[in-house]
Write a protein that holds these residues in place. Structure first.
Motif, PDB file in Angstrom:
ATOM      1  N   PHE A  87       4.334  10.629  -6.115  1.00  0.00           N
ATOM      2  CA  PHE A  87       5.510  11.070  -7.008  1.00  0.00           C
ATOM      3  C   PHE A  87       4.828  11.449  -8.427  1.00  0.00           C
ATOM      4  O   PHE A  87       5.056  12.483  -8.879  1.00  0.00           O
ATOM      5  CB  PHE A  87       6.487   9.828  -7.156  1.00  0.00           C
ATOM      6  CG  PHE A  87       7.407  10.209  -8.206  1.00  0.00           C
ATOM      7  CD1 PHE A  87       8.532  10.947  -7.960  1.00  0.00           C
ATOM      8  CD2 PHE A  87       7.437   9.526  -9.725  1.00  0.00           C
ATOM      9  CE1 PHE A  87       9.288  11.532  -8.737  1.00  0.00           C
ATOM     10  CE2 PHE A  87       8.205  10.176 -10.426  1.00  0.00           C
ATOM     11  CZ  PHE A  87       9.402  10.804 -10.080  1.00  0.00           C
ATOM     12  N   LEU A  88       3.726  10.783  -9.010  1.00  0.00           N
ATOM     13  CA  LEU A  88       3.353  11.344 -10.174  1.00  0.00           C
ATOM     14  C   LEU A  88       2.522  12.542 -10.105  1.00  0.00           C
ATOM     15  O   LEU A  88       2.487  13.177 -11.016  1.00  0.00           O
ATOM     16  CB  LEU A  88       2.350  10.154 -10.800  1.00  0.00           C
ATOM     17  CG  LEU A  88       3.073   8.846 -11.271  1.00  0.00           C
ATOM     18  CD1 LEU A  88       2.014   7.789 -11.646  1.00  0.00           C
ATOM     19  CD2 LEU A  88       3.772   9.162 -12.563  1.00  0.00           C
ATOM     20  N   GLU A  89       1.776  12.833  -8.731  1.00  0.00           N
ATOM     21  CA  GLU A  89       1.125  14.175  -8.663  1.00  0.00           C
ATOM     22  C   GLU A  89       2.235  15.357  -8.589  1.00  0.00           C
ATOM     23  O   GLU A  89       1.597  16.268  -8.824  1.00  0.00           O
ATOM     24  CB  GLU A  89       0.470  13.921  -7.433  1.00  0.00           C
ATOM     25  CG  GLU A  89      -0.977  13.197  -7.576  1.00  0.00           C
ATOM     26  CD  GLU A  89      -1.757  12.931  -6.458  1.00  0.00           C
ATOM     27  OE1 GLU A  89      -1.284  13.052  -5.230  1.00  0.00           O
ATOM     28  OE2 GLU A  89      -2.904  12.346  -6.390  1.00  0.00           O
ATOM     29  N   ASN A  90       3.313  14.677  -8.224  1.00  0.00           N
ATOM     30  CA  ASN A  90       4.316  16.132  -8.189  1.00  0.00           C
ATOM     31  C   ASN A  90       4.975  16.563  -9.497  1.00  0.00           C
ATOM     32  O   ASN A  90       5.702  17.310  -9.542  1.00  0.00           O
ATOM     33  CB  ASN A  90       5.454  15.580  -7.207  1.00  0.00           C
ATOM     34  CG  ASN A  90       5.010  15.767  -5.842  1.00  0.00           C
ATOM     35  OD1 ASN A  90       4.460  16.523  -5.439  1.00  0.00           O
ATOM     36  ND2 ASN A  90       5.506  14.862  -4.845  1.00  0.00           N
ATOM     37  N   THR A  91       4.528  15.642 -10.543  1.00  0.00           N
ATOM     38  CA  THR A  91       5.067  16.021 -11.905  1.00  0.00           C
ATOM     39  C   THR A  91       4.171  16.888 -12.781  1.00  0.00           C
ATOM     40  O   THR A  91       3.235  17.305 -12.017  1.00  0.00           O
ATOM     41  CB  THR A  91       5.255  14.832 -12.747  1.00  0.00           C
ATOM     42  OG1 THR A  91       4.157  14.038 -12.989  1.00  0.00           O
ATOM     43  CG2 THR A  91       6.336  14.141 -11.869  1.00  0.00           C
ATOM     44  N   ARG A  92       4.454  17.097 -13.785  1.00  0.00           N
ATOM     45  CA  ARG A  92       3.746  17.853 -14.672  1.00  0.00           C
ATOM     46  C   ARG A  92       2.916  17.051 -15.895  1.00  0.00           C
ATOM     47  O   ARG A  92       2.382  17.672 -16.880  1.00  0.00           O
ATOM     48  CB  ARG A  92       4.318  19.126 -15.523  1.00  0.00           C
ATOM     49  CG  ARG A  92       4.741  20.226 -14.591  1.00  0.00           C
ATOM     50  CD  ARG A  92       5.447  21.258 -15.329  1.00  0.00           C
ATOM     51  NE  ARG A  92       5.393  22.528 -14.451  1.00  0.00           N
ATOM     52  CZ  ARG A  92       6.506  22.559 -13.653  1.00  0.00           C
ATOM     53  NH1 ARG A  92       7.184  21.925 -13.329  1.00  0.00           N
ATOM     54  NH2 ARG A  92       6.327  23.892 -13.136  1.00  0.00           N
ATOM     55  N   ILE A  93       2.856  15.685 -15.599  1.00  0.00           N
ATOM     56  CA  ILE A  93       2.219  14.762 -16.640  1.00  0.00           C
ATOM     57  C   ILE A  93       0.927  14.904 -16.397  1.00  0.00           C
ATOM     58  O   ILE A  93       0.134  15.306 -15.595  1.00  0.00           O
ATOM     59  CB  ILE A  93       2.487  13.319 -16.051  1.00  0.00           C
ATOM     60  CG1 ILE A  93       4.110  13.227 -16.025  1.00  0.00           C
ATOM     61  CG2 ILE A  93       1.828  12.304 -16.861  1.00  0.00           C
ATOM     62  CD1 ILE A  93       4.432  11.548 -15.521  1.00  0.00           C
ATOM     63  N   LYS A  94       0.268  15.071 -17.713  1.00  0.00           N
ATOM     64  CA  LYS A  94      -1.300  15.562 -18.037  1.00  0.00           C
ATOM     65  C   LYS A  94      -2.007  15.075 -17.348  1.00  0.00           C
ATOM     66  O   LYS A  94      -2.966  15.876 -16.499  1.00  0.00           O
ATOM     67  CB  LYS A  94      -1.346  15.188 -19.440  1.00  0.00           C
ATOM     68  CG  LYS A  94      -2.556  15.900 -20.102  1.00  0.00           C
ATOM     69  CD  LYS A  94      -2.791  15.892 -21.602  1.00  0.00           C
ATOM     70  CE  LYS A  94      -4.248  16.466 -21.915  1.00  0.00           C
ATOM     71  NZ  LYS A  94      -4.396  16.652 -23.210  1.00  0.00           N
TER      72      LYS A  94
ATOM     73  N   PHE B 205       0.776  -1.290  -0.056  1.00  0.00           N
ATOM     74  CA  PHE B 205       0.118  -0.120  -0.101  1.00  0.00           C
ATOM     75  C   PHE B 205       0.921   1.236   0.015  1.00  0.00           C
ATOM     76  O   PHE B 205       0.575   2.353  -0.734  1.00  0.00           O
ATOM     77  CB  PHE B 205      -0.975  -0.027   1.282  1.00  0.00           C
ATOM     78  CG  PHE B 205      -1.337   1.121   1.211  1.00  0.00           C
ATOM     79  CD1 PHE B 205      -2.637   1.702   0.757  1.00  0.00           C
ATOM     80  CD2 PHE B 205      -1.267   1.912   2.352  1.00  0.00           C
ATOM     81  CE1 PHE B 205      -3.194   2.954   0.820  1.00  0.00           C
ATOM     82  CE2 PHE B 205      -1.965   3.552   2.610  1.00  0.00           C
ATOM     83  CZ  PHE B 205      -2.637   3.910   1.820  1.00  0.00           C
ATOM     84  N   LEU B 206       1.898   1.299   0.986  1.00  0.00           N
ATOM     85  CA  LEU B 206       2.543   2.341   1.097  1.00  0.00           C
ATOM     86  C   LEU B 206       3.449   2.539  -0.471  1.00  0.00           C
ATOM     87  O   LEU B 206       3.731   3.825  -0.906  1.00  0.00           O
ATOM     88  CB  LEU B 206       3.576   2.273   2.232  1.00  0.00           C
ATOM     89  CG  LEU B 206       2.912   2.644   3.432  1.00  0.00           C
ATOM     90  CD1 LEU B 206       3.878   2.252   4.643  1.00  0.00           C
ATOM     91  CD2 LEU B 206       2.497   3.935   3.545  1.00  0.00           C
ATOM     92  N   ALA B 207       3.894   1.583  -1.070  1.00  0.00           N
ATOM     93  CA  ALA B 207       4.736   1.683  -2.464  1.00  0.00           C
ATOM     94  C   ALA B 207       3.856   2.437  -3.542  1.00  0.00           C
ATOM     95  O   ALA B 207       3.871   3.218  -4.186  1.00  0.00           O
ATOM     96  CB  ALA B 207       5.073   0.252  -2.782  1.00  0.00           C
ATOM     97  N   ILE B 208       2.629   1.965  -3.623  1.00  0.00           N
ATOM     98  CA  ILE B 208       1.442   2.382  -4.607  1.00  0.00           C
ATOM     99  C   ILE B 208       1.282   3.899  -4.276  1.00  0.00           C
ATOM    100  O   ILE B 208       1.226   4.684  -5.240  1.00  0.00           O
ATOM    101  CB  ILE B 208       0.164   1.777  -4.451  1.00  0.00           C
ATOM    102  CG1 ILE B 208       0.597   0.090  -4.879  1.00  0.00           C
ATOM    103  CG2 ILE B 208      -0.899   2.189  -5.285  1.00  0.00           C
ATOM    104  CD1 ILE B 208      -0.479  -0.885  -5.168  1.00  0.00           C
ATOM    105  N   TRP B 209       0.951   4.177  -2.923  1.00  0.00           N
ATOM    106  CA  TRP B 209       0.808   5.432  -2.448  1.00  0.00           C
ATOM    107  C   TRP B 209       1.920   6.278  -2.712  1.00  0.00           C
ATOM    108  O   TRP B 209       1.781   7.418  -3.367  1.00  0.00           O
ATOM    109  CB  TRP B 209       0.481   5.499  -1.092  1.00  0.00           C
ATOM    110  CG  TRP B 209       0.321   6.987  -0.487  1.00  0.00           C
ATOM    111  CD1 TRP B 209      -0.743   7.635  -0.696  1.00  0.00           C
ATOM    112  CD2 TRP B 209       1.316   7.791   0.221  1.00  0.00           C
ATOM    113  NE1 TRP B 209      -0.643   8.823   0.009  1.00  0.00           N
ATOM    114  CE2 TRP B 209       0.575   9.024   0.461  1.00  0.00           C
ATOM    115  CE3 TRP B 209       2.531   7.686   0.501  1.00  0.00           C
ATOM    116  CZ2 TRP B 209       1.302  10.212   1.037  1.00  0.00           C
ATOM    117  CZ3 TRP B 209       3.102   8.758   1.157  1.00  0.00           C
ATOM    118  CH2 TRP B 209       2.466   9.836   1.309  1.00  0.00           C
ATOM    119  N   ALA B 210       3.257   5.669  -2.592  1.00  0.00           N
ATOM    120  CA  ALA B 210       4.243   6.821  -3.014  1.00  0.00           C
ATOM    121  C   ALA B 210       4.562   6.916  -4.401  1.00  0.00           C
ATOM    122  O   ALA B 210       4.814   8.011  -4.837  1.00  0.00           O
ATOM    123  CB  ALA B 210       5.675   5.996  -2.448  1.00  0.00           C
ATOM    124  N   LEU B 211       4.182   5.936  -5.156  1.00  0.00           N
ATOM    125  CA  LEU B 211       4.132   5.936  -6.886  1.00  0.00           C
ATOM    126  C   LEU B 211       3.232   7.103  -7.173  1.00  0.00           C
ATOM    127  O   LEU B 211       3.623   8.050  -7.822  1.00  0.00           O
ATOM    128  CB  LEU B 211       3.867   4.659  -7.427  1.00  0.00           C
ATOM    129  CG  LEU B 211       3.616   4.897  -8.788  1.00  0.00           C
ATOM    130  CD1 LEU B 211       5.100   5.104  -9.610  1.00  0.00           C
ATOM    131  CD2 LEU B 211       3.215   3.514  -9.302  1.00  0.00           C
TER     132      LEU B 211
END
Length: 180
Positions: free
Chosen positions: A57-64, A48-54
């Motif tokens: 991380f993705l929310e901290n990017t500018r990915i659409k 759960f913590l690994a999926i949450w961290a992923l």
């Protein structure tokens, strides 16, 4: 208008209080369970913590489709003469009472019917709010602007930004006025 970082911190603190209230109520009614962590529980928690961290991380990017930083960058600038509310986060309202009820009532229902450990459910969404508060604070410091929400009452999700005010240095013991 409400500072976005304060809004997210308020939601996180409300979720923590909901966990505490739910745990106490469930503990008093059903008894406090013994804490035993098996290998399977530890693996589930680590997954759960690994999926949450992923996802964090993705929310901290500018990915659409994942990143929120693009939304921060696209915030509507406020006019410099706009008078913004000055709020003291800890004295005004660090917890939202209505939202606390919205979190506690279903959590207690789940905890009584599905298992005592369900009282930790608000922590799942609370971690996301804490991560967003950290993301917003980092963006504000990096860009020298302050993010606001609720400028338009019909669209509270719309973000606006203003220039950050001058920072006042922290007072030290040597700066204090002499005692009389």
């Amino acid at each position: 208008m409400d500072r976005l970082v304060h809004h997210e911190l308020r939601a996180f603190l409300t979720a923590l209080l909901a966990v505490a209230v739910s745990a106490v109520v469930v503990g008093l009614v059903r008894g406090f369970p013994a804490v035993r962590i098996s290998d399977r529980s530890a693996q589930t928690l680590a997954g759960f913590l690994a999926i949450w961290a992923l996802f964090t991380f993705l929310e901290n990017t500018r990915i659409k489709w994942f990143g929120e930083v693009r939304d921060f960058d696209a915030a509507t600038p406020l006019a410099p003469e706009t008078v913004l509310p000055t709020e003291d986060f800890w004295h005004d309202r660090p917890v939202q009472p209505g939202f606390l009820l919205v979190l506690v009532v279903p959590t207690l229902g789940m905890a009584f019917f599905m298992g005592s450990w369900m009282c930790l459910a608000p922590l799942v969404v609370g971690l996301g709010w804490a991560a967003k508060a950290a993301r917003v604070a980092h963006w504000e410091r990096k860009n020298g602007r302050v993010l606001w929400r609720g400028r338009v009452g019909s669209r509270p999700w719309e973000l606006s930004c203003s220039q950050a005010g001058p920072r006042t240095p922290a007072r030290t013991a040597t700066d204090a006025p002499p005692a009389v």
